[in-house]
Write an enzyme that holds these catalytic residues in place. Structure first.
Site, PDB file in Angstrom:
ATOM      1  N   GLY A 164      64.067 -48.341  35.469  1.00  0.00           N
ATOM      2  CA  GLY A 164      65.071 -49.509  35.683  1.00  0.00           C
ATOM      3  C   GLY A 164      66.211 -49.565  34.965  1.00  0.00           C
ATOM      4  N   GLY A 165      66.610 -48.348  34.611  1.00  0.00           N
ATOM      5  CA  GLY A 165      67.809 -48.335  33.922  1.00  0.00           C
ATOM      6  C   GLY A 165      67.990 -48.688  32.383  1.00  0.00           C
ATOM      7  N   LYS A 201      72.384 -34.129  27.136  1.00  0.00           N
ATOM      8  CA  LYS A 201      73.763 -33.940  27.132  1.00  0.00           C
ATOM      9  C   LYS A 201      74.303 -35.000  28.212  1.00  0.00           C
ATOM     10  CE  LYS A 201      77.107 -30.449  28.873  1.00  0.00           C
ATOM     11  NZ  LYS A 201      78.178 -30.528  28.359  1.00  0.00           N
ATOM     12  N   HIS A 208      74.255 -39.578  41.475  1.00  0.00           N
ATOM     13  CA  HIS A 208      72.841 -39.766  41.383  1.00  0.00           C
ATOM     14  C   HIS A 208      72.327 -39.385  42.740  1.00  0.00           C
ATOM     15  CE1 HIS A 208      69.115 -41.749  40.062  1.00  0.00           C
ATOM     16  NE2 HIS A 208      68.810 -41.607  41.653  1.00  0.00           N
ATOM     17  N   GLU A 275      64.535 -37.173  41.185  1.00  0.00           N
ATOM     18  CA  GLU A 275      66.177 -37.769  40.815  1.00  0.00           C
ATOM     19  C   GLU A 275      66.785 -36.652  40.199  1.00  0.00           C
ATOM     20  OE1 GLU A 275      65.391 -42.387  40.557  1.00  0.00           O
ATOM     21  OE2 GLU A 275      65.962 -41.268  38.831  1.00  0.00           O
ATOM     22  N   ASN A 290      60.039 -40.182  40.149  1.00  0.00           N
ATOM     23  CA  ASN A 290      59.473 -41.537  39.949  1.00  0.00           C
ATOM     24  C   ASN A 290      58.145 -41.301  41.084  1.00  0.00           C
ATOM     25  OD1 ASN A 290      61.240 -42.886  38.473  1.00  0.00           O
ATOM     26  ND2 ASN A 290      62.521 -43.074  40.132  1.00  0.00           N
ATOM     27  N   ARG A 292      56.164 -42.678  42.955  1.00  0.00           N
ATOM     28  CA  ARG A 292      55.476 -44.097  43.365  1.00  0.00           C
ATOM     29  C   ARG A 292      56.665 -44.292  44.556  1.00  0.00           C
ATOM     30  NH1 ARG A 292      60.260 -46.839  41.554  1.00  0.00           N
ATOM     31  NH2 ARG A 292      61.197 -46.353  39.688  1.00  0.00           N
ATOM     32  N   VAL A 295      62.524 -48.595  45.583  1.00  0.00           N
ATOM     33  CA  VAL A 295      63.181 -49.834  46.288  1.00  0.00           C
ATOM     34  C   VAL A 295      64.000 -49.268  47.367  1.00  0.00           C
ATOM     35  CG1 VAL A 295      64.904 -51.499  45.829  1.00  0.00           C
ATOM     36  CG2 VAL A 295      63.436 -50.739  43.825  1.00  0.00           C
ATOM     37  N   ARG A 338      71.266 -54.222  47.719  1.00  0.00           N
ATOM     38  CA  ARG A 338      70.203 -54.851  46.803  1.00  0.00           C
ATOM     39  C   ARG A 338      70.880 -56.364  46.765  1.00  0.00           C
ATOM     40  NH1 ARG A 338      67.246 -51.353  42.523  1.00  0.00           N
ATOM     41  NH2 ARG A 338      67.063 -49.432  43.284  1.00  0.00           N
TER      42      ARG A 338
HETATM   43  P1  ADP Z   1      64.012 -47.205  41.941  1.00  0.00           P
HETATM   44  O1  ADP Z   1      64.096 -46.248  40.974  1.00  0.00           O
HETATM   45  O2  ADP Z   1      62.829 -47.264  42.887  1.00  0.00           O
HETATM   46  O3  ADP Z   1      65.291 -47.607  42.479  1.00  0.00           O
HETATM   47  P2  ADP Z   1      64.271 -49.092  39.770  1.00  0.00           P
HETATM   48  O4  ADP Z   1      64.557 -48.146  38.840  1.00  0.00           O
HETATM   49  O5  ADP Z   1      65.416 -49.881  40.254  1.00  0.00           O
HETATM   50  O6  ADP Z   1      63.572 -48.350  40.977  1.00  0.00           O
HETATM   51  O7  ADP Z   1      62.885 -50.117  39.199  1.00  0.00           O
HETATM   52  C1  ADP Z   1      62.334 -50.791  40.133  1.00  0.00           C
HETATM   53  C2  ADP Z   1      61.617 -51.853  39.686  1.00  0.00           C
HETATM   54  O8  ADP Z   1      60.547 -51.282  38.668  1.00  0.00           O
HETATM   55  C3  ADP Z   1      62.682 -52.662  38.629  1.00  0.00           C
HETATM   56  O9  ADP Z   1      62.203 -53.788  38.799  1.00  0.00           O
HETATM   57  C4  ADP Z   1      62.442 -51.856  37.115  1.00  0.00           C
HETATM   58  O10 ADP Z   1      62.502 -52.841  36.334  1.00  0.00           O
HETATM   59  C5  ADP Z   1      60.898 -51.645  37.426  1.00  0.00           C
HETATM   60  N1  ADP Z   1      60.457 -50.322  36.727  1.00  0.00           N
HETATM   61  C6  ADP Z   1      60.924 -49.115  36.887  1.00  0.00           C
HETATM   62  N2  ADP Z   1      60.438 -48.332  35.820  1.00  0.00           N
HETATM   63  C7  ADP Z   1      59.608 -48.980  34.981  1.00  0.00           C
HETATM   64  C8  ADP Z   1      58.825 -48.707  33.808  1.00  0.00           C
HETATM   65  N3  ADP Z   1      58.775 -47.359  33.416  1.00  0.00           N
HETATM   66  N4  ADP Z   1      58.302 -49.688  33.459  1.00  0.00           N
HETATM   67  C9  ADP Z   1      58.337 -50.941  33.868  1.00  0.00           C
HETATM   68  N5  ADP Z   1      59.099 -51.370  34.930  1.00  0.00           N
HETATM   69  C10 ADP Z   1      59.751 -50.300  35.380  1.00  0.00           C
HETATM   70  P1  ADP Z   2      65.740 -44.559  34.579  1.00  0.00           P
HETATM   71  O1  ADP Z   2      64.518 -44.037  34.363  1.00  0.00           O
HETATM   72  O2  ADP Z   2      65.965 -45.779  33.968  1.00  0.00           O
HETATM   73  O3  ADP Z   2      65.939 -44.911  36.252  1.00  0.00           O
HETATM   74  P2  ADP Z   2      67.340 -42.257  34.733  1.00  0.00           P
HETATM   75  O4  ADP Z   2      66.933 -41.156  33.640  1.00  0.00           O
HETATM   76  O5  ADP Z   2      66.983 -42.234  36.042  1.00  0.00           O
HETATM   77  O6  ADP Z   2      66.648 -43.506  34.194  1.00  0.00           O
HETATM   78  O7  ADP Z   2      69.021 -42.553  34.477  1.00  0.00           O
HETATM   79  C1  ADP Z   2      69.269 -43.545  35.134  1.00  0.00           C
HETATM   80  C2  ADP Z   2      70.889 -43.472  35.366  1.00  0.00           C
HETATM   81  O8  ADP Z   2      71.681 -43.372  34.336  1.00  0.00           O
HETATM   82  C3  ADP Z   2      71.328 -42.227  36.054  1.00  0.00           C
HETATM   83  O9  ADP Z   2      71.289 -42.580  37.329  1.00  0.00           O
HETATM   84  C4  ADP Z   2      72.703 -42.028  35.590  1.00  0.00           C
HETATM   85  O10 ADP Z   2      73.608 -42.821  36.127  1.00  0.00           O
HETATM   86  C5  ADP Z   2      72.610 -42.272  34.246  1.00  0.00           C
HETATM   87  N1  ADP Z   2      72.293 -41.099  33.529  1.00  0.00           N
HETATM   88  C6  ADP Z   2      71.068 -40.808  33.031  1.00  0.00           C
HETATM   89  N2  ADP Z   2      71.092 -39.559  32.104  1.00  0.00           N
HETATM   90  C7  ADP Z   2      72.388 -39.250  32.085  1.00  0.00           C
HETATM   91  C8  ADP Z   2      73.100 -38.164  31.769  1.00  0.00           C
HETATM   92  N3  ADP Z   2      72.459 -37.167  31.103  1.00  0.00           N
HETATM   93  N4  ADP Z   2      74.218 -38.151  31.850  1.00  0.00           N
HETATM   94  C9  ADP Z   2      75.077 -38.770  32.766  1.00  0.00           C
HETATM   95  N5  ADP Z   2      74.444 -40.111  33.318  1.00  0.00           N
HETATM   96  C10 ADP Z   2      73.114 -40.210  32.902  1.00  0.00           C
HETATM   97 MG    MG Z   3      65.875 -43.130  37.499  1.00  0.00          MG
END
Ligand code: ADP
Ligand code: ADP
Ligand code: MG
Length: 445
Positions: A164-165, A201, A208, A275, A290, A292, A295, A338
């Site tokens: 979820g960022g 890095k 993305h 991703e 992911n 699962r 969204v 969204r």
């Molecule tokens: P998507 O990858 O489907 O776009 P998001 O990263 O926006 O999903 O996450 C979808 C929902 O799941 C959000 O409400 C986020 O806070 C929750 N979520 C995602 N990953 C986790 C995690 N590792 N632990 C808890 N909640 C998570």
């Molecule tokens: P989450 O598990 O919260 O979804 P991600 O690893 O998918 O986290 O990363 C979420 C976002 O963060 C990416 O879509 C990108 O915008 C930014 N990001 C993550 N890793 C990097 C990286 N190594 N360099 C630049 N941006 C990144």
């Molecule tokens: Mg992600």
């Protein structure tokens, strides 16, 4: 076929799964917290069971209560949605132990992929390009410093259990490592119950781009092409589209094959998403998988004509996919916005409240997946996602026009939303030209 499915989630994704159940003639069971007595999923399901107080850890994250509800209602299977318990290997295992099918990948695949640092290892072993960085999770701050010097700055410090960022930090200098390490680790511990971190890095101005995977329990894995999810605020997606305006067909095929390779290496079945980040030169790097439903899955449903939630259910039953890679193609263009209960004027602060008035857009090419209705009180305890507005058109130009038309029609009264912000985004030159990156929203703000 399953007779009955329990949905271990809330909000629009719970409603989405209830609808798939109804299409398939399956009885649906909702679980709800005390704050969700009047929620749409509670009312729409054939049966509903209260599983505890408002706070997620007492209800939607309470695995014992949820499995108890599944046994009491004699459900054959549990659909976990996204977030909550959806990536929890122990929960998936407990479902199986109690004779309830977990609609998702095996507990083993969840262990391999749910941990982001370990997933990167799996990707490297499967010959899928990854971002240069640490070898798995960092044992301590000392090795974080050493690794940071080796990788170079700027870099990203990321939580192995993140999602979820959250739990992502950009570091520009070695002097920042020590403080950032302890703060990020504490934050990850409190959010995810797991403080482990890893280093990547920093890729400058990347896009993305993620690939939707479907695999059955017999070893067949295909991809359903990509979704472009670069329009993000603080690493959280806001607007997604398919196909990506950036990818060439050659790159698309190459990345799709890499995604399938990774899924096969992990023994993956079910729906999942691989991703990637892709830099300005078209070099791509695996970021995470992911395991699962996501969204933004409807965008793929609209361009491929495949109902991903029904497919998850069929796969969990052991049915073979029934089609091959060459049977899948992209028809037209789709976009998703969204719609959140949040205030863009005040740093996007969440804005729960009561929906006093509501007009939901419709017309050609428009789909709305939501959990709101007129008179609904949005509770303050959960994610601020209210609805997803999804459109389809013959091409990107038509999809964009339809999104602008539908978004302008969307009326939510009584609760502040990001609808106007979306309209601004849809009018940005960078978006209209398809020439944007994960930094575009930040630059606009
Ligand atoms: P998507 O990858 O489907 O776009 P998001 O990263 O926006 O999903 O996450 C979808 C929902 O799941 C959000 O409400 C986020 O806070 C929750 N979520 C995602 N990953 C986790 C995690 N590792 N632990 C808890 N909640 C998570
Ligand atoms: P989450 O598990 O919260 O979804 P991600 O690893 O998918 O986290 O990363 C979420 C976002 O963060 C990416 O879509 C990108 O915008 C930014 N990001 C993550 N890793 C990097 C990286 N190594 N360099 C630049 N941006 C990144
Ligand atoms: Mg992600």
């Amino acid at each position: 076929m399953f007779g009955k499915i329990l949905i271990a989630n809330r909000g629009e994704i719970a409603v989405r799964v209830i609808r798939a159940c109804r299409d398939m003639g399956i009885v649906s069971v909702a679980v709800y917290s005390e704050a969700d007595r009047n929620a749409l999923h509670t009312q729409l399901a054939d049966e509903s069971i209260c599983i505890g107080p408002a706070l997620s850890r007492d209800s939607y994250l309470n695995a014992n209560q949820i499995i108890g509800a599944a046994l009491a209602s004699r459900a054959d299977a549990i659909h976990p949605g996204y977030g909550y318990l959806s990536e929890n290997a122990a929960f998936a295992q407990a479902c199986e132990d109690y004779g309830v099918t977990f609609i998702g990948p095996s507990p083993k695949a969840l262990l391999l992929l749910g941990d982001k640092a370990r997933a990167i290892e799996t990707a490297r072993n499967a010959d899928v390009p990854t971002v240069p960085g640490s070898d798995g999770a960092l044992p301590d701050v000392k090795s974080a410093k050493e690794c940071a010097k080796r990788v170079g700055f700027p870099l990203m410090l990321k939580a192995a259990a993140g999602g979820g960022g959250r739990g992502i930090r950009l570091l520009r200098d070695v002097s920042e490592v020590e403080a950032a390490y302890s703060a990020a680790s504490a934050e990850a511990q409190s959010f995810f119950g797991d403080g482990r971190l890893y280093i990547e890095k920093y890729i400058e101005h990347p896009r993305h781009i993620e690939f939707q995977i479907l695999g059955d329990r017999h070893g067949t894995v295909i991809h359903l092409f990509e979704r472009e999810c670069s329009l993000q605020r603080r690493h959280q997606k806001m607007l997604e589209e398919a196909p990506s305006p950036f990818l060439t067909n050659q790159k698309r095929a190459e990345m799709g094959e890499a995604a399938v390779r990774l899924a096969k290496a992990a023994g993956y079945y079910g729906a999942g998403t691989v991703e990637f980040l892709i830099d300005a030169n078209g070099r791509y790097y695996f970021m995470e998988m992911n395991p699962r439903i996501q969204v933004e899955h409807p965008v793929t449903e609209l361009v491929t004509g495949i109902d991903l939630v029904s497919e998850q259910i069929r796969i969990a039953l052991g049915a073979p996919l029934g089609y091959a890679q060459q049977d899948i193609d992209i028809k037209g263009h789709a976009m998703e916005c969204r719609v959140n209960a949040e205030d863009p004027e005040h740093a996007f602060a969440p804005r729960p409240g009561t929906i006093a008035g509501l007009h939901v857009p419709g017309g050609p090419g428009v789909r709305v997946d939501s959990a709101i209705y007129q008179g609904y009180a949005v509770p303050p305890y959960y994610d601020s996602l209210l609805a997803k507005l999804i459109v389809h058109g013959h091409d990107r130009t038509e999809a964009l026009a339809r999104m602008k038309r539908a978004m302008a029609e969307f009326l939510v009264e009584g609760v502040t939303t990001n609808c106007d912000f979306h309209l601004r985004l849809l009018g940005l030159d960078a978006f209209c030209n398809g020439d944007y990156s994960v930094d575009t929203i930040g630059e606009m703000l």
